[in-house]
Design a protein around this motif. Structure first.
Motif, PDB file in Angstrom:
ATOM      1  N   THR A 183     -38.198  18.443   5.533  1.00 55.10           N
ATOM      2  CA  THR A 183     -39.034  17.426   6.168  1.00 55.10           C
ATOM      3  C   THR A 183     -40.461  17.946   6.094  1.00 55.10           C
ATOM      4  O   THR A 183     -40.672  19.165   6.080  1.00 55.10           O
ATOM      5  CB  THR A 183     -38.630  17.224   7.641  1.00 55.10           C
ATOM      6  OG1 THR A 183     -38.790  18.475   8.321  1.00 55.10           O
ATOM      7  CG2 THR A 183     -37.186  16.777   7.760  1.00 55.10           C
ATOM      8  N   GLY A 185     -42.701  18.299   8.050  1.00 56.97           N
ATOM      9  CA  GLY A 185     -43.210  19.126   9.139  1.00 56.97           C
ATOM     10  C   GLY A 185     -44.290  18.466   9.973  1.00 56.97           C
ATOM     11  O   GLY A 185     -45.076  19.128  10.633  1.00 56.97           O
ATOM     12  N   GLY A 298     -43.697   2.443   1.815  1.00 53.98           N
ATOM     13  CA  GLY A 298     -43.046   2.943   3.025  1.00 53.98           C
ATOM     14  C   GLY A 298     -43.602   4.306   3.361  1.00 53.98           C
ATOM     15  O   GLY A 298     -44.605   4.738   2.803  1.00 53.98           O
ATOM     16  N   GLY A 299     -42.942   4.977   4.278  1.00 52.66           N
ATOM     17  CA  GLY A 299     -43.415   6.287   4.709  1.00 52.66           C
ATOM     18  C   GLY A 299     -44.196   6.190   5.993  1.00 52.66           C
ATOM     19  O   GLY A 299     -44.174   7.072   6.834  1.00 52.66           O
ATOM     20  N   ALA A 301     -46.060   2.693   8.580  1.00 56.85           N
ATOM     21  CA  ALA A 301     -46.110   1.233   8.698  1.00 56.85           C
ATOM     22  C   ALA A 301     -47.103   0.638   7.696  1.00 56.85           C
ATOM     23  O   ALA A 301     -48.187   1.190   7.477  1.00 56.85           O
ATOM     24  CB  ALA A 301     -46.501   0.855  10.116  1.00 56.85           C
ATOM     25  N   GLN A 320     -41.898  -3.805   2.178  1.00 59.58           N
ATOM     26  CA  GLN A 320     -41.852  -2.603   3.014  1.00 59.58           C
ATOM     27  C   GLN A 320     -40.460  -1.974   3.045  1.00 59.58           C
ATOM     28  O   GLN A 320     -39.451  -2.680   3.111  1.00 59.58           O
ATOM     29  CB  GLN A 320     -42.284  -2.972   4.434  1.00 59.58           C
ATOM     30  CG  GLN A 320     -42.270  -1.804   5.389  1.00 59.58           C
ATOM     31  CD  GLN A 320     -43.225  -1.957   6.557  1.00 59.58           C
ATOM     32  OE1 GLN A 320     -43.558  -0.991   7.201  1.00 59.58           O
ATOM     33  NE2 GLN A 320     -43.685  -3.145   6.828  1.00 59.58           N
ATOM     34  N   ALA A 321     -40.452  -0.651   3.003  1.00 55.61           N
ATOM     35  CA  ALA A 321     -39.195   0.092   3.131  1.00 55.61           C
ATOM     36  C   ALA A 321     -39.365   1.107   4.247  1.00 55.61           C
ATOM     37  O   ALA A 321     -40.468   1.604   4.483  1.00 55.61           O
ATOM     38  CB  ALA A 321     -38.872   0.823   1.837  1.00 55.61           C
ATOM     39  N   MET A 324     -36.436   8.128   5.896  1.00 57.52           N
ATOM     40  CA  MET A 324     -36.803   9.490   6.277  1.00 57.52           C
ATOM     41  C   MET A 324     -36.213  10.443   5.243  1.00 57.52           C
ATOM     42  O   MET A 324     -35.247  10.097   4.565  1.00 57.52           O
ATOM     43  CB  MET A 324     -36.186   9.871   7.628  1.00 57.52           C
ATOM     44  CG  MET A 324     -36.401   8.889   8.728  1.00 57.52           C
ATOM     45  SD  MET A 324     -35.370   9.298  10.162  1.00 57.52           S
ATOM     46  CE  MET A 324     -36.130  10.801  10.728  1.00 57.52           C
ATOM     47  N   THR A 325     -36.747  11.633   5.171  1.00 59.28           N
ATOM     48  CA  THR A 325     -36.146  12.665   4.329  1.00 59.28           C
ATOM     49  C   THR A 325     -34.644  12.750   4.645  1.00 59.28           C
ATOM     50  O   THR A 325     -33.813  12.877   3.753  1.00 59.28           O
ATOM     51  CB  THR A 325     -36.834  14.012   4.619  1.00 59.28           C
ATOM     52  OG1 THR A 325     -38.234  13.839   4.420  1.00 59.28           O
ATOM     53  CG2 THR A 325     -36.323  15.105   3.713  1.00 59.28           C
ATOM     54  N   GLU A 326     -34.315  12.634   5.916  1.00 59.90           N
ATOM     55  CA  GLU A 326     -32.934  12.768   6.388  1.00 59.90           C
ATOM     56  C   GLU A 326     -32.040  11.611   5.953  1.00 59.90           C
ATOM     57  O   GLU A 326     -30.826  11.688   6.078  1.00 59.90           O
ATOM     58  CB  GLU A 326     -32.916  12.814   7.930  1.00 59.90           C
ATOM     59  CG  GLU A 326     -33.532  14.054   8.550  1.00 59.90           C
ATOM     60  CD  GLU A 326     -35.040  13.933   8.754  1.00 59.90           C
ATOM     61  OE1 GLU A 326     -35.700  13.160   8.024  1.00 59.90           O
ATOM     62  OE2 GLU A 326     -35.569  14.636   9.635  1.00 59.90           O
ATOM     63  N   THR A 413     -33.502   9.133  14.901  1.00 57.96           N
ATOM     64  CA  THR A 413     -34.628   9.087  13.956  1.00 57.96           C
ATOM     65  C   THR A 413     -35.953   9.522  14.573  1.00 57.96           C
ATOM     66  O   THR A 413     -36.892   9.838  13.860  1.00 57.96           O
ATOM     67  CB  THR A 413     -34.828   7.656  13.421  1.00 57.96           C
ATOM     68  OG1 THR A 413     -35.184   6.820  14.535  1.00 57.96           O
ATOM     69  CG2 THR A 413     -33.563   7.129  12.756  1.00 57.96           C
ATOM     70  N   ARG A 430     -43.449   5.932  16.382  1.00 53.70           N
ATOM     71  CA  ARG A 430     -42.690   7.168  16.530  1.00 53.70           C
ATOM     72  C   ARG A 430     -42.715   7.519  18.009  1.00 53.70           C
ATOM     73  O   ARG A 430     -43.754   7.333  18.660  1.00 53.70           O
ATOM     74  CB  ARG A 430     -43.378   8.306  15.788  1.00 53.70           C
ATOM     75  CG  ARG A 430     -43.165   8.251  14.335  1.00 53.70           C
ATOM     76  CD  ARG A 430     -43.672   9.518  13.693  1.00 53.70           C
ATOM     77  NE  ARG A 430     -43.211   9.526  12.319  1.00 53.70           N
ATOM     78  CZ  ARG A 430     -43.255  10.565  11.519  1.00 53.70           C
ATOM     79  NH1 ARG A 430     -43.736  11.706  11.953  1.00 53.70           N
ATOM     80  NH2 ARG A 430     -42.828  10.486  10.305  1.00 53.70           N
ATOM     81  N   LYS A 521     -49.734  10.553   4.649  1.00 54.14           N
ATOM     82  CA  LYS A 521     -49.703   9.650   5.813  1.00 54.14           C
ATOM     83  C   LYS A 521     -50.860  10.001   6.749  1.00 54.14           C
ATOM     84  O   LYS A 521     -51.372  11.121   6.696  1.00 54.14           O
ATOM     85  CB  LYS A 521     -48.400   9.832   6.588  1.00 54.14           C
ATOM     86  CG  LYS A 521     -47.150   9.644   5.745  1.00 54.14           C
ATOM     87  CD  LYS A 521     -45.912   9.765   6.622  1.00 54.14           C
ATOM     88  CE  LYS A 521     -44.666   9.812   5.782  1.00 54.14           C
ATOM     89  NZ  LYS A 521     -43.452   9.729   6.596  1.00 54.14           N
TER      90      LYS A 521
HETATM   91  P1  ADP Z   1     -42.343  13.305   8.125  1.00 54.53           P
HETATM   92  O1  ADP Z   1     -41.523  13.047   9.369  1.00 54.53           O
HETATM   93  O2  ADP Z   1     -42.694  14.722   7.998  1.00 54.53           O
HETATM   94  O3  ADP Z   1     -43.512  12.356   7.980  1.00 54.53           O
HETATM   95  P2  ADP Z   1     -40.668  11.684   6.442  1.00 54.53           P
HETATM   96  O4  ADP Z   1     -41.368  11.207   5.238  1.00 54.53           O
HETATM   97  O5  ADP Z   1     -39.232  11.976   6.343  1.00 54.53           O
HETATM   98  O6  ADP Z   1     -41.389  12.990   6.895  1.00 54.53           O
HETATM   99  O7  ADP Z   1     -40.962  10.666   7.601  1.00 54.53           O
HETATM  100  C1  ADP Z   1     -40.049   9.760   8.141  1.00 54.53           C
HETATM  101  C2  ADP Z   1     -40.739   8.930   9.176  1.00 54.53           C
HETATM  102  O8  ADP Z   1     -41.765   8.145   8.585  1.00 54.53           O
HETATM  103  C3  ADP Z   1     -39.879   7.910   9.866  1.00 54.53           C
HETATM  104  O9  ADP Z   1     -39.113   8.494  10.897  1.00 54.53           O
HETATM  105  C4  ADP Z   1     -40.930   6.938  10.396  1.00 54.53           C
HETATM  106  O10 ADP Z   1     -41.527   7.399  11.585  1.00 54.53           O
HETATM  107  C5  ADP Z   1     -41.964   6.962   9.324  1.00 54.53           C
HETATM  108  N1  ADP Z   1     -41.790   5.795   8.442  1.00 54.53           N
HETATM  109  C6  ADP Z   1     -41.188   5.742   7.248  1.00 54.53           C
HETATM  110  N2  ADP Z   1     -41.241   4.498   6.729  1.00 54.53           N
HETATM  111  C7  ADP Z   1     -41.880   3.731   7.630  1.00 54.53           C
HETATM  112  C8  ADP Z   1     -42.249   2.345   7.693  1.00 54.53           C
HETATM  113  N3  ADP Z   1     -42.003   1.498   6.720  1.00 54.53           N
HETATM  114  N4  ADP Z   1     -42.894   1.927   8.801  1.00 54.53           N
HETATM  115  C9  ADP Z   1     -43.188   2.765   9.818  1.00 54.53           C
HETATM  116  N5  ADP Z   1     -42.875   4.073   9.803  1.00 54.53           N
HETATM  117  C10 ADP Z   1     -42.240   4.553   8.732  1.00 54.53           C
END
Ligand code: ADP
Length: 539
Positions: A183, A185, A298-299, A301, A320-321, A324-326, A413, A430, A521
């Motif tokens: 993740t 981090g 995605g990643g 909002a 939009q998608a 999470m890494t998980e 999540t 979040r 992000k």
């Molecule tokens: P990190 O937690 O380090 O940013 P990730 O890329 O795994 O690594 O992040 C996952 C998180 O990104 C999700 O739990 C969510 O909070 C946020 N996220 C991913 N896609 C979206 C989206 N379309 N809209 C809002 N938040 C998003």
């Protein structure tokens, strides 16, 4: 009574065999500093096979973790397949991590070798002495002038492959680890997520469905998302499975070259985080983008205003998608159901700002925090979003972060969401970014979404700042668009009809840039540090 079907393990080698035969002539294009390199799936599969022998000649252990520190290229893609097909584990390293975090993940994963693009070697080399288990650094020459140290650990990719015999691969156990990704981090120490052959297989099939990206042979896929971010969003596997052509941007990750690639390579599907699409829009305007059918974002909002700008200027809104890494990472995708066709655009824009529908294979629930009490899907009630399914992590590597998994088998999540009756997810925030004020909370995402709809605002991030009476109050950090002006009062006035009065930020600060995380992000963590002692005018 048992069914009488074969117990066929869902592993990657047969997918490779199939792509090699059936899609031998399909193109793989990699942008380089000076142009593009073209190869075919047929040639590429040969490289994947020879890498297996190369791993043997390096003396890697049977289940070695193979690190990569690389751009999105066909060579990187070959490692994406060769590591798992040979029974080893691909470990993609984020080239933008802080040095201490890189050292942490390399040592935590116990990488034996790291494959690095020559242009990135100057970033990695100073850290090599801190890597406890790395025996070889394999340099992939991408034509960059970076100096290659004279050191016994250095191996040249071309030398390693010269004379390496192609290997046939076979994996019996579909549950064998295939790849790992930490993740990024944003919320603490990176934690290792381990994908299996089976999870990657099923996740790729899902990406190929109509409810997700419908990737097919006629597609030309451009993963702008770095291959080290969350399993490349599945775009290192699904195109190989479906025979789609791939365009890999290499080091040319700037908006201008990306826009050029989309036009010149007739890309049909491109995927990246919102900040990429924000920067790319001005570069895309005026080009022939008639090939483009899907913009995946995605990643974090996707601001409604951004998606609407794409619709207005390019004729194609953003899809939009969420993931999470998980979650490998696909958790939901906002493809609108057919019955919404013909609705007014304002209504659709609102619907497009949701995170959308989980595909088959992803179960979703929202619960009252710290309980397993399921909350209703009425789009009003919000709770912690939890997911489970065959490509959702069941634990982190070495048992870290056990609290993120519930006793009844769901992944927590850390996101707060509402779900509507049709199953569409709307992420509120979040948990860590919600602004807690007087026993209630405010969604930072909502405020940002509205602020970024103001024509003078390029970027906006809202954080909670300590307040003597209310615990926290919102502070809006705003970046103005080039040449635009706006005052705090104008922005508050703009927000007033759009949100509850008690949501209005107590202050607006104008900043040059919102700090970004290692995957592009908005970094609220950095903003919170920067404004830690900030005194609000109301405080
Ligand atoms: P990190 O937690 O380090 O940013 P990730 O890329 O795994 O690594 O992040 C996952 C998180 O990104 C999700 O739990 C969510 O909070 C946020 N996220 C991913 N896609 C979206 C989206 N379309 N809209 C809002 N938040 C998003």
């Amino acid at each position: 009574m048992d069914g009488l079907m074969q117990s066929y393990p869902l592993t990657l080698p047969p997918v490779l065999d199939r792509a090699e035969r059936m899609y031998a002539d399909r193109q793989l294009v990699t942008a380089t500093a000076t142009g593009v390199e073209r190869t075919t799936y047929g040639e590429w599969a040969g490289l994947v096979r020879r890498l297996g022998s190369a791993f043997e000649s390096l003396g890697l252990s049977e289940r070695a973790r193979i690190g990569t520190f690389a751009w999105n290229t066909a060579r990187h893609l070959a490692l994406y397949w060769a590591a798992p097909c040979s029974g080893r584990v691909l470990h993609t390293l984020n080239i933008r991590l802080f040095p201490e975090q890189l050292t942490f993940v390399v040592n935590h994963a116990e990488d034996e070798v790291i494959f690095v693009d020559r242009s990135l070697l100057p970033l990695l080399w100073p850290l090599v002495p801190t890597f406890a288990t790395v025996r070889h650094i394999v340099v992939m020459d991408d034509g960059a002038p970076a100096e290659i140290p004279d050191d016994p650990r250095i191996v040249h990719f071309a030398d390693l492959l010269a004379g390496a015999a192609p290997m046939r691969y076979r994996i019996e156990d579909e549950n064998l680890a295939a790849a790992m990704c930490y993740t990024s981090g944003t919320t603490g120490n990176p934690k290792g997520v381990l994908y299996s052959h089976r999870s990657l297989y099923l996740h790729s099939l899902s990406i190929m469905t109509e409810q997700v990206m419908a990737i097919r042979q006629s597609d030309v896929v451009l993963p702008i998302v770095p291959m080290f971010h969350a399993n490349a969003w599945g775009l290192a596997q699904a195109p190989v499975m479906s025979g789609a052509a791939l365009v890999l941007p290499g080091p040319r990750m700037q908006p201008g070259p990306l826009a050029e690639l989309i036009e010149s390579e007739r890309v049909t599907l491109a995927a990246g985080v919102p900040t990429i699409w924000m920067a790319a829009l001005p570069m895309l305007e005026g080009r022939d983008l008639s090939s483009l059918r899907l913009i995946v974002c995605g990643g974090s909002a996707v601001p409604t205003a951004l998606s609407e700008a794409y619709r207005a200027k390019l004729g194609l809104p953003i899809t939009q998608a969420w993931g999470m890494t998980e979650t490998s990472p696909l958790g939901s995708m906002n493809n609108l159901p057919p019955e919404l066709a013909g609705r007014p655009e304002e209504e659709l824009a609102e619907i497009r700002s949701r995170q959308g529908y989980p595909p088959v294979g992803v179960d979703v629930r929202i619960v009252e925090p710290d309980t397993t009490d399921e909350l209703p899907w009425d789009d009003e009630v919000t709770g912690e979003l939890q997911v489970r399914g065959p490509w959702i992590a069941s634990a982190y590597y070495r048992g870290d972060g056990a609290e993120q998994f519930t006793a009844d088998g769901w992944l927590r999540t850390g996101d707060v969401a509402a779900v509507d009756r049709s199953g569409s997810i709307r992420l509120v925030d979040r948990t860590k970014d919600l602004i807690k004020t007087g026993g209630e909370w405010i969604s930072s995402v909502d405020l940002e979404n509205h602020l970024m709809a103001h024509p003078a605002v390029a970027e906006a991030a809202v954080i909670g700042v300590a307040h003597p009476k209310w615990q926290e109050r919102p502070l809006a950090c705003v970046v103005l668009a080039a040449g635009a002006t706006a005052t705090k009062e104008e922005l508050i006035e703009f927000l007033t009809p759009r949100v509850a009065k008690w949501w209005l930020p107590d202050d607006v600060v104008f900043i040059d840039e919102v700090p970004k995380t290692s995957v592009g992000k908005f970094s609220k963590k950095d903003l919170r540090t920067r404004f830690a002692g900030y005194t609000l005018p109301t405080g």
